[in-house]
Design an enzyme around this catalytic site. Structure first.
Site, mmCIF file in Angstrom:
data_model
loop_
_atom_site.group_PDB
_atom_site.id
_atom_site.type_symbol
_atom_site.label_atom_id
_atom_site.label_comp_id
_atom_site.label_asym_id
_atom_site.label_seq_id
_atom_site.Cartn_x
_atom_site.Cartn_y
_atom_site.Cartn_z
ATOM 1 N N PHE A 58 -4.690 12.454 -3.590
ATOM 2 C CA PHE A 58 -3.891 13.680 -3.620
ATOM 3 C C PHE A 58 -4.532 14.790 -4.477
ATOM 4 C CE2 PHE A 58 -0.007 15.408 -6.084
ATOM 5 C CZ PHE A 58 0.028 16.571 -5.339
ATOM 6 N N SER A 114 -2.279 4.832 -9.167
ATOM 7 C CA SER A 114 -1.471 5.911 -9.747
ATOM 8 C C SER A 114 0.042 5.731 -9.599
ATOM 9 C CB SER A 114 -1.882 7.240 -9.103
ATOM 10 O OG SER A 114 -1.472 7.274 -7.748
ATOM 11 N N THR A 150 -2.398 11.544 -17.861
ATOM 12 C CA THR A 150 -1.017 11.840 -17.483
ATOM 13 C C THR A 150 -0.129 11.986 -18.713
ATOM 14 O OG1 THR A 150 0.939 10.798 -16.515
ATOM 15 C CG2 THR A 150 -0.806 9.327 -17.151
ATOM 16 N N ASP A 151 0.940 12.751 -18.568
ATOM 17 C CA ASP A 151 1.908 12.870 -19.680
ATOM 18 C C ASP A 151 2.648 11.546 -19.911
ATOM 19 O OD1 ASP A 151 3.480 12.878 -17.370
ATOM 20 O OD2 ASP A 151 4.632 14.663 -17.917
ATOM 21 N N GLU A 152 2.537 10.606 -18.942
ATOM 22 C CA GLU A 152 3.266 9.345 -19.086
ATOM 23 C C GLU A 152 2.741 8.505 -20.241
ATOM 24 O OE1 GLU A 152 4.370 7.365 -15.447
ATOM 25 O OE2 GLU A 152 4.141 9.210 -14.298
ATOM 26 N N TYR A 175 1.348 1.046 -15.508
ATOM 27 C CA TYR A 175 0.538 2.219 -15.121
ATOM 28 C C TYR A 175 0.212 3.074 -16.346
ATOM 29 C CZ TYR A 175 -0.334 7.065 -13.736
ATOM 30 O OH TYR A 175 -0.865 8.335 -13.648
ATOM 31 N N LYS A 228 -3.388 3.890 -18.332
ATOM 32 C CA LYS A 228 -3.928 5.245 -18.520
ATOM 33 C C LYS A 228 -4.146 5.516 -20.014
ATOM 34 C CE LYS A 228 -4.547 8.043 -15.731
ATOM 35 N NZ LYS A 228 -5.735 8.314 -14.872
ATOM 36 N N ASN A 268 15.759 14.473 -10.699
ATOM 37 C CA ASN A 268 15.399 13.948 -9.370
ATOM 38 C C ASN A 268 16.443 14.316 -8.321
ATOM 39 O OD1 ASN A 268 13.178 12.762 -10.542
ATOM 40 N ND2 ASN A 268 14.118 10.726 -10.703
#
Ligand code: NAD
Ligand code: TYD
Length: 342
Positions: free
Chosen positions: A11, A85, A125-127, A153, A157, A252
């Site tokens: 993506f 991802s 990632t902000d995660e 995940y 990261k 969401n």
């Protein structure tokens, strides 16, 4: 200038390749991607075979193949998008996340050291910061927020990020890291929230919202992310982390309702289903540093970006229908088939 873009058939990587071809038409771009379920060669059809572009189907974990490619191309810059991802997949099977996201990053950096790269950029990632409480809208992730991950995940990261910073300090590798919030836009794989809801709504299928749908994500149009990475690889300071986000926080459930409205579909399609394990409540980025140092600002408001994205999925049905009619059906059945409806 030669840039290796890993994960460029996915993506964000594909959008980055398109951005770079426009912004720097004289650059040579080499896409390294092993085409997992998330990689799609048809996405790159407009650049395949064109001058200054090469596609190599290999894994970033394949040390021999990576070193051979660096020997052939002598790249100036490497931008690492290649990763597993999807949080939901990491909950089902963490091992491949550790292998690709951590080991693969190490292999790439080893090659960068050997071939004297000018910049290794890690797309993170902000995660990695974990989540923020829903009742503290005053809190945001800064680059100093401690790493505090929730899922396999995000842990993989974060592991990669620490390794990248260690390669900078230990070996002097000129690295940068960007930690971005949730992206949306064209070529988003249809098992992530926004494209999944668009595809299901268009097929009049239930829209599976986890839990109460109260979780908040900070959405960024993919082109804005690509511009940020372009700025960081050219002007960002080596050894630094840059948070990238657009102050576009949305629940969401509000996004799913917006998609129903835009497509003229009834909200009765919305189905609340069993929550994701360890589900992060809220992500919100403070992008002050990248604005101050590099002048970056997001250009696409969510209300415009979501319309553009929906338009793209309407105009490119072949792209996502081919995906959802294949192996995806098994994934969908496994994840949603027996899932409790709340
Ligand atoms: P994606 O899943 O759409 O694409 C990943 C790409 O990497 C695919 O083309 C896949 O074939 C390739 N790949 C996977 N394993 C590989 C390997 N071992 N060797 C070579 N290629 C491999 O992912 P995306 O959403 O485009 O995300 C790209 C990067 O950005 C990831 O590192 C992700 O952690 C990060 N990120 C994503 C988001 C988001 O909202 N999607 C937000 C912040 C950061
Ligand atoms: P996702 O697109 O998987 O991104 P991430 O987990 O990396 O933020 O999910 C975005 C949000 O949407 C997340 O809170 C989980 C939720 N979600 C659903 O409610 N239903 C779904 O079918 C999916 C895929 C996600």
């Amino acid at each position: 200038m030669t840039i290796i873009v890993t994960g460029g058939a996915g993506f964000i990587g594909s959008n980055f390749i398109f951005h770079m071809r426009k912004a720097h038409p004289d650059y040579r771009i080499v896409c390294l991607d092993c085409l997992t379920y998330a990689g799609n060669l048809s996405t790159l059809s407009s650049v395949m075979g064109s001058e200054n572009f090469r596609f190599v189907k290999k894994s970033i974990t394949d040390r021999e193949a990576v070193f051979k490619l660096f020997e052939e191309e002598k790249p100036d810059i490497v931008v690492n998008f290649a990763a597993e991802s999807h949080v939901d997949r990491s909950i089902e099977d963490p091992e491949i996340f550790i292998k690709t996201n951590i080991l693969g990053t190490a292999v790439l950096m080893d090659a960068c050291i050997k071939y004297g790269i000018k910049r290794f950029h890690q797309v993170s990632t902000d995660e990695v910061y974990g989540d923020l409480p829903i009742d503290r809208p005053d809190l945001f992730f800064t680059e100093e927020t401690p790493l505090h991950t929730s899922s396999p995940y995000s842990s993989s990261k974060a592991g990669a990020d620490l390794l990248v910073l260690a390669y900078h300090r230990t070996y002097g590798l000129p690295v940068t890291i960007s930690r971005c919030s949730n992206n949306y836009g064209p070529y988003h794989f249809p098992e992530k929230l926004i494209p999944l809801m668009i595809a299901n709504a268009l097929n009049d299928k239930p829209l599976p919202v986890y839990g109460k749908g109260e979780n908040i994500r900070d959405w960024l149009y993919v082109e804005d992310h690509c511009r940020a990475i372009d700025l960081i690889i050219h002007n960002g300071r080596a050894g630094e982390v840059y948070n990238v986000g657009g102050h576009n926080e949305m629940k969401n459930i509000d996004i799913v309702k917006m998609i129903c409205r835009e497509l003229g579909k009834p909200e009765s399609l919305i189905t609340f289903v069993a929550d994701r394990k360890g589900h992060d409540m809220r992500y919100a980025i403070d992008p002050e540093k990248i604005h101050r140092e590099l002048g970056w600002l997001p250009e696409t408001r969510f209300s415009d970006g979501i319309k553009k994205t929906i338009r793209w999925y309407l105009d490119n049905r072949d792209w996502w229908e081919t995906i959802i009619s294949g192996e995806y059906r098994n994934y969908y059945e496994k994840m949603y088939g027996g899932r409790e409806v709340l």
